[in-house]
Design an enzyme around this catalytic site. Structure first.
Site, short mmCIF file in Angstrom:
data_model
loop_
_atom_site.label_atom_id
_atom_site.label_comp_id
_atom_site.label_asym_id
_atom_site.label_seq_id
_atom_site.Cartn_x
_atom_site.Cartn_y
_atom_site.Cartn_z
N SER A 241 -19.86 -14.83 -16.75
CA SER A 241 -20.86 -15.21 -15.75
C SER A 241 -20.17 -15.26 -14.38
O SER A 241 -18.96 -15.12 -14.30
CB SER A 241 -21.48 -16.58 -16.10
N ASP B 251 -15.20 -18.88 -17.04
CA ASP B 251 -16.08 -18.03 -17.84
C ASP B 251 -16.14 -16.61 -17.29
O ASP B 251 -16.76 -16.37 -16.26
CB ASP B 251 -17.48 -18.67 -17.83
N TYR C 264 -30.46 -21.03 -19.55
CA TYR C 264 -29.64 -21.28 -20.75
C TYR C 264 -30.38 -20.81 -21.96
O TYR C 264 -31.60 -20.63 -21.92
CB TYR C 264 -29.37 -22.78 -20.90
N ASN D 30 -21.30 -17.51 -11.42
CA ASN D 30 -21.52 -18.64 -10.51
C ASN D 30 -20.57 -19.79 -10.79
O ASN D 30 -20.11 -19.98 -11.92
CB ASN D 30 -22.94 -19.18 -10.64
N TRP E 56 -20.78 -23.87 -10.65
CA TRP E 56 -21.66 -25.03 -10.44
C TRP E 56 -21.08 -26.25 -11.13
O TRP E 56 -20.33 -26.15 -12.11
CB TRP E 56 -23.08 -24.76 -10.92
N ASP F 246 -15.07 -11.94 -23.04
CA ASP F 246 -15.73 -13.12 -22.50
C ASP F 246 -15.04 -14.42 -22.90
O ASP F 246 -15.18 -14.88 -24.03
CB ASP F 246 -17.20 -13.14 -22.95
N THR G 57 -17.35 -17.41 -24.33
CA THR G 57 -17.99 -17.38 -25.66
C THR G 57 -16.89 -17.67 -26.67
O THR G 57 -15.80 -17.09 -26.59
CB THR G 57 -18.63 -16.00 -25.93
#
Length: 369
Positions: free
Chosen positions: A83, A80, A123, A85, A87, A262, A265
């Protein structure tokens, strides 16, 4: 910095184009009730100050495999660029979304350490909360040591409908929740990439063929020249957009606007009034949820839409900006609400091979092969 040729062997991550949450929920016959419960909010991850965010994007379909720990535990993640991070779900998570996904088990990794710091990622429809930790993360043959990542303890219900287990963020460090260093920043600082850039090719219809390449520009994935566009902000991969035109008429982004490239998306998203105008110009009817439908038979006669970025024209044909599902045909232009930011998501990137250059802070775009 001297690099051994050995270290720089395999740098391509294959992405699979899997079933989207929308398709899965339609098959189960619960798409309508689910979309009411979790309204589409593509801008949610861009509202944040500090903490990274994600949204319930029902049309995301590209994911790749990474592994964490020693011995490696594998996860499907969304790569992505919107963003920062990394996880994945953990065995300490009891949410429904964790139960049907791979879960990381710290006790089975000899290289694992807790960071003793919580992480919370907002979110559109809830949040992911968890604990930060360090371990070895392997991405396409590149092993990043001491990579900080989030091990989730709770996850928003919508995640249960997604194929991917977690997310690997590729935006800038200043966006990272809890100040966690992004994976690509560690690849650069640990000397694991030959150039401080990565590139993305998203194939159109086929399930396979999409790739993320770390450290390389892959010449077989594009044709013609690369247009290099300077970033207007080093947070997201954000650039200046001059206008959106159809048949020479400016239909959106009049006088210029900001756009983000992006991969996380699925659609091309913009302000409500602009998106409604584009959809009306191409002959689409928009329903109460913001889905813009068209008659599938009309697609060959629908106009191209041109996005001009920093003086370079990027044209998307109707066959590229429409998609078909069991309910008929839809456009790939999504409603972003009042935010003046545009998101050029997968609908755009499928047409244009994208290079994300951290060395020079440019985005490179070329016609996808």
């Amino acid at each position: 910095m001297k690099m051994s040729t050995l270290k720089l062997t395999l740098r391509l991550i294959s992405l699979i184009k899997g079933k989207t949450a929308r398709e899965t929920l339609m098959e189960k016959g619960i798409w309508e009730e689910t979309r009411l419960k979790f309204p589409y909010n593509p801008m949610a991850k861009f509202y944040q100050t500090g903490d990274e965010a994600m949204t319930n994007d029902a049309d995301l379909s590209y994911y790749g495999v990474i592994s964490i720990g020693t011995p490696p535990q594998s996860f499907n993640v969304i790569f992505d660029t919107g963003s920062s991070n990394l996880w994945v779900p953990s065995v300490y998570c009891s949410s429904q979304a964790c139960q049907n996904h791979a879960e990381f088990n710290p006790s089975q990794s000899s290289t694992f350490t807790w960071a003793n710091k919580p992480v919370s990622i907002q979110y559109g429809t809830g949040s992911m909360t968890g604990q930060l930790a360090y371990d070895t993360v392997s991405v396409g043959g590149i092993s990043v040591t001491q990579q900080i990542f989030g091990a989730s303890q709770t996850e928003a219900p919508f995640m249960a409908n997604m194929v991917a287990d977690g997310i690997l963020g590729l935006a800038f460090p200043n966006l990272a929740a809890s100040g966690a260093t992004p994976v690509f920043d560690n690849m650069m600082s640990q000397g694991l990439v030959s150039q401080n850039l990565f590139s993305v090719y998203l194939s159109g219809n086929s399930a396979e063929g999409s790739v993320v390449s770390f450290g390389n520009i892959e010449s077989n994935y594009y044709t013609g020249q690369i247009a290099w566009i300077p970033l207007s902000s080093e947070t997201y991969w954000q650039i200046n957009m001059d206008s959106v035109t159809i048949n020479g008429n400016t239909v959106a982004c009049s006088g210029g606007c900001q756009a983000i490239i992006d991969t996380g998306t699925s659609l091309i998203v913009g302000p409500t009034t602009d998106i409604n105008n584009i959809n009306s110009w191409v002959g689409a009817t928009t329903d109460q949820y913001g889905d813009a439908s068209v008659n599938c038979n009309n697609i060959p006669n629908m106009p191209d839409v041109t996005f001009t970025l920093n003086g370079n024209a990027f044209t998307i044909s109707a066959s590229a900006y429409t998609s078909q599902n069991s309910n008929g045909c839809m456009t790939g232009f999504g409603n972003g609400g009042t935010q003046q930011l545009w998101i050029l998501g997968d609908v755009f990137i499928r047409q244009y091979y994208a290079i994300f250059d951290r060395q020079n802070n440019y985005v490179g775009l070329a016609q996808a092969a």
